[in-house]
Design a protein around this motif. Structure first.
Motif, PDB file in Angstrom:
ATOM      1  N   THR A   1      45.673  44.791  43.476  1.00 58.48           N
ATOM      2  CA  THR A   1      46.399  45.760  43.841  1.00 58.48           C
ATOM      3  C   THR A   1      47.657  45.133  44.359  1.00 58.48           C
ATOM      4  O   THR A   1      47.951  44.238  44.125  1.00 58.48           O
ATOM      5  CB  THR A   1      45.646  46.233  45.044  1.00 58.48           C
ATOM      6  OG1 THR A   1      45.510  45.653  46.012  1.00 58.48           O
ATOM      7  CG2 THR A   1      44.419  47.016  44.638  1.00 58.48           C
TER       8      THR A   1
ATOM      9  N   GLU B   1      42.936  48.873  52.718  1.00 55.96           N
ATOM     10  CA  GLU B   1      43.241  47.658  52.063  1.00 55.96           C
ATOM     11  C   GLU B   1      43.952  46.573  52.743  1.00 55.96           C
ATOM     12  O   GLU B   1      43.797  45.315  52.387  1.00 55.96           O
ATOM     13  CB  GLU B   1      43.974  47.901  50.637  1.00 55.96           C
ATOM     14  CG  GLU B   1      43.529  48.804  49.685  1.00 55.96           C
ATOM     15  CD  GLU B   1      44.242  49.004  48.463  1.00 55.96           C
ATOM     16  OE1 GLU B   1      45.210  48.487  48.326  1.00 55.96           O
ATOM     17  OE2 GLU B   1      43.889  49.734  47.544  1.00 55.96           O
TER      18      GLU B   1
ATOM     19  N   GLY C   1      41.968  41.396  53.308  1.00 51.11           N
ATOM     20  CA  GLY C   1      41.983  42.841  52.779  1.00 51.11           C
ATOM     21  C   GLY C   1      40.891  43.064  51.866  1.00 51.11           C
ATOM     22  O   GLY C   1      39.964  42.371  51.582  1.00 51.11           O
ATOM     23  N   THR C   2      40.825  44.294  51.403  1.00 47.37           N
ATOM     24  CA  THR C   2      39.828  44.915  50.553  1.00 47.37           C
ATOM     25  C   THR C   2      40.725  45.660  49.270  1.00 47.37           C
ATOM     26  O   THR C   2      41.746  45.971  49.218  1.00 47.37           O
ATOM     27  CB  THR C   2      38.742  45.674  50.962  1.00 47.37           C
ATOM     28  OG1 THR C   2      37.808  45.932  50.206  1.00 47.37           O
ATOM     29  CG2 THR C   2      39.404  46.889  51.753  1.00 47.37           C
ATOM     30  N   THR C   3      39.764  46.418  48.391  1.00 47.47           N
ATOM     31  CA  THR C   3      40.210  47.362  47.326  1.00 47.47           C
ATOM     32  C   THR C   3      39.595  48.605  47.655  1.00 47.47           C
ATOM     33  O   THR C   3      38.358  48.727  47.775  1.00 47.47           O
ATOM     34  CB  THR C   3      39.900  46.848  46.038  1.00 47.47           C
ATOM     35  OG1 THR C   3      40.624  45.336  46.022  1.00 47.47           O
ATOM     36  CG2 THR C   3      40.292  47.600  44.937  1.00 47.47           C
ATOM     37  N   THR C   4      40.339  49.727  47.538  1.00 49.30           N
ATOM     38  CA  THR C   4      39.644  51.003  47.318  1.00 49.30           C
ATOM     39  C   THR C   4      39.370  51.586  46.141  1.00 49.30           C
ATOM     40  O   THR C   4      40.258  51.347  45.138  1.00 49.30           O
ATOM     41  CB  THR C   4      40.671  52.099  48.283  1.00 49.30           C
ATOM     42  OG1 THR C   4      41.957  52.060  47.765  1.00 49.30           O
ATOM     43  CG2 THR C   4      40.759  51.844  49.661  1.00 49.30           C
TER      44      THR C   4
ATOM     45  N   GLN D   1      38.297  41.018  49.925  1.00 52.58           N
ATOM     46  CA  GLN D   1      39.019  39.804  49.053  1.00 52.58           C
ATOM     47  C   GLN D   1      38.550  38.504  49.549  1.00 52.58           C
ATOM     48  O   GLN D   1      39.161  38.141  50.617  1.00 52.58           O
ATOM     49  CB  GLN D   1      40.893  40.063  48.999  1.00 52.58           C
ATOM     50  CG  GLN D   1      40.960  41.531  48.678  1.00 52.58           C
ATOM     51  CD  GLN D   1      40.640  42.105  47.070  1.00 52.58           C
ATOM     52  OE1 GLN D   1      39.822  41.423  46.493  1.00 52.58           O
ATOM     53  NE2 GLN D   1      41.175  43.171  47.122  1.00 52.58           N
TER      54      GLN D   1
ATOM     55  N   GLU E   1      46.009  53.156  50.637  1.00 49.60           N
ATOM     56  CA  GLU E   1      46.171  51.766  50.765  1.00 49.60           C
ATOM     57  C   GLU E   1      46.157  51.038  52.014  1.00 49.60           C
ATOM     58  O   GLU E   1      45.899  50.011  52.346  1.00 49.60           O
ATOM     59  CB  GLU E   1      47.724  51.391  50.373  1.00 49.60           C
ATOM     60  CG  GLU E   1      47.603  51.580  48.828  1.00 49.60           C
ATOM     61  CD  GLU E   1      49.155  51.054  48.341  1.00 49.60           C
ATOM     62  OE1 GLU E   1      49.597  50.631  47.077  1.00 49.60           O
ATOM     63  OE2 GLU E   1      50.025  51.412  49.076  1.00 49.60           O
TER      64      GLU E   1
ATOM     65  N   VAL F   1      35.215  51.084  49.458  1.00 43.14           N
ATOM     66  CA  VAL F   1      35.717  49.933  49.497  1.00 43.14           C
ATOM     67  C   VAL F   1      34.604  48.794  49.065  1.00 43.14           C
ATOM     68  O   VAL F   1      33.626  48.973  48.911  1.00 43.14           O
ATOM     69  CB  VAL F   1      36.455  49.264  50.711  1.00 43.14           C
ATOM     70  CG1 VAL F   1      37.547  50.186  51.347  1.00 43.14           C
ATOM     71  CG2 VAL F   1      35.512  49.099  51.864  1.00 43.14           C
TER      72      VAL F   1
ATOM     73  N   TYR G   1      41.433  46.096  57.312  1.00 43.06           N
ATOM     74  CA  TYR G   1      40.171  45.886  56.774  1.00 43.06           C
ATOM     75  C   TYR G   1      39.949  44.451  57.011  1.00 43.06           C
ATOM     76  O   TYR G   1      40.747  43.485  56.723  1.00 43.06           O
ATOM     77  CB  TYR G   1      39.994  46.024  55.245  1.00 43.06           C
ATOM     78  CG  TYR G   1      38.568  45.504  55.064  1.00 43.06           C
ATOM     79  CD1 TYR G   1      37.630  46.368  55.250  1.00 43.06           C
ATOM     80  CD2 TYR G   1      38.486  44.475  54.423  1.00 43.06           C
ATOM     81  CE1 TYR G   1      36.251  46.352  54.629  1.00 43.06           C
ATOM     82  CE2 TYR G   1      36.860  43.949  54.195  1.00 43.06           C
ATOM     83  CZ  TYR G   1      35.978  44.998  54.136  1.00 43.06           C
ATOM     84  OH  TYR G   1      34.823  44.549  54.030  1.00 43.06           O
TER      85      TYR G   1
END
Length: 345
Positions: free
Chosen positions: A173, A107, A236-239, A149, A104, A145, A112
């Motif tokens: 998430t 994220e 942020g981002t998503t993994t 977002q 995490e 990733v 990020y």
């Protein structure tokens, strides 16, 4: 002469049959949650699968099953692969909150920032020493990733954290939920395939997702605004992971394992980062061509979001510290690895 020809024909037939049998020795099912025409499949999963097959000399066949066609809901994918219901999955780590706490770190907003290539390489470099222990039951092929977002809204232009107060936003998430909460909005958790209906019925006022999903889900038809920070900064981002059932992996001979490893190395994860950057650009073009407004925040406006979201990083550090993880060190390592890989490109 006839006997010779017959013998040769028989030998050829047996050779062909043996080759065909060998080609079917390792047929693996890969299950995921998006459609067959989504760029995640066409631009990433299909080329990766074909490369594995080529590396194996035709001994491996990977069958891709999109849109949860083998059953279940997206949050069930990780258990499907751990339990051996399927051989391989592509899934969002955050669909099972708390299961991958170390990963995490990538994220988090302003850990990020805007570089999926550097983030993917950082995940690759961190895996053995920092992340591996939370992937019990699976053998990750690669982690990655997306481009990050961004903010999509049905009808409200957002330029400051205050503009988001009181809104309801879909998040992918729990770290995304923390971002929304820090901005004074209400997070609504749902798998991304459910988003179009939620937007059209005003169950949510918008979403935190990258641009790339716009064409696949026709998000341009349910939103008016797409908003991101200065220099493509995201919140942020998503993994994600492409992982194989551990018992299946252990059953494969070394040459077949090598076929997978050679298709999943540092060069590939860097390419995956660029793939997601490229499809993100295609996505925002679809939205603007449809008449939507693409808002790019100024440096000052972006900095205001960074200030508002600093508590999210501390919240994550405090949360994982309760699980015996040195969150502050993880944040420092992630930032160092991202910066190192960004400089190296």
């Amino acid at each position: 002469m006839t006997k010779t020809l017959t013998g040769a024909a028989l030998a050829a037939a047996l050779s062909f049959a043996a080759g065909a049998a060998a080609a079917q020795d390792y047929t693996l099912k890969l299950h995921h949650f998006l459609g067959a025409k989504a760029p995640a499949q066409t631009d990433m999963l299909e080329p990766w699968a074909r490369q594995v097959e080529e590396n194996s000399g035709g001994k491996v066949k990977i069958e891709i099953y999109p849109s949860m066609t083998l059953g279940g809901r997206p949050p069930e994918l990780i258990n499907q692969v751990r339990d051996g219901v399927v051989d391989l999955v592509w899934t969002v780590n955050g669909y099972t909150p708390g299961l991958f706490p170390r990963t995490e770190v990538m994220e988090l907003p302003f850990v990020y920032v805007n570089d999926p290539v550097a983030a993917n390489l950082a995940l690759y470099d961190m895996y053995a020493d920092h992340l591996a222990e939370e992937y019990k039951g699976v053998e990750p092929m690669f982690l990655h990733v997306h481009a990050g977002q961004a903010i999509h809204t049905v009808d409200k232009e957002v330029r400051s954290p205050e503009d988001m107060a009181g809104m309801k936003l879909r998040i992918p998430t729990r770290t995304g939920a923390w971002v929304i909460e820090a901005l004074g909005a209400t997070p609504v958790s749902m798998p991304v395939p459910d988003l179009p209906q939620a937007l059209s019925k005003k169950v949510v006022d918008g979403a935190l997702i990258p641009w790339e999903i716009i064409p696949a889900l026709k998000i341009q038809d349910q939103t008016d605004f797409q908003i991101e920070g200065h220099d493509k900064t995201r919140l942020g981002t998503t993994t994600f992971q492409v992982s194989m059932n551990k018992a299946k992996w252990d059953s494969l001979p070394e040459d077949i394992q090598k076929a997978f490893r050679d298709a999943s190395g540092r060069d590939w994860v860097a390419e995956v980062g660029q793939i997601w950057r490229d499809i993100d650009e295609r996505g925002i073009t679809v939205a603007t061509d449809a008449g939507n407004t693409h808002v790019t925040l100024s440096e000052e406006e972006t900095a205001a979001f960074q200030t508002a979201l600093e508590p999210v990083v501390q919240r994550w550090i405090d949360e994982v510290s309760g699980k015996g993880i040195d969150g502050a060190a993880m944040v420092e390592t992630a930032r160092e690895m991202i910066a190192k890989n960004a400089e190296g490109m």
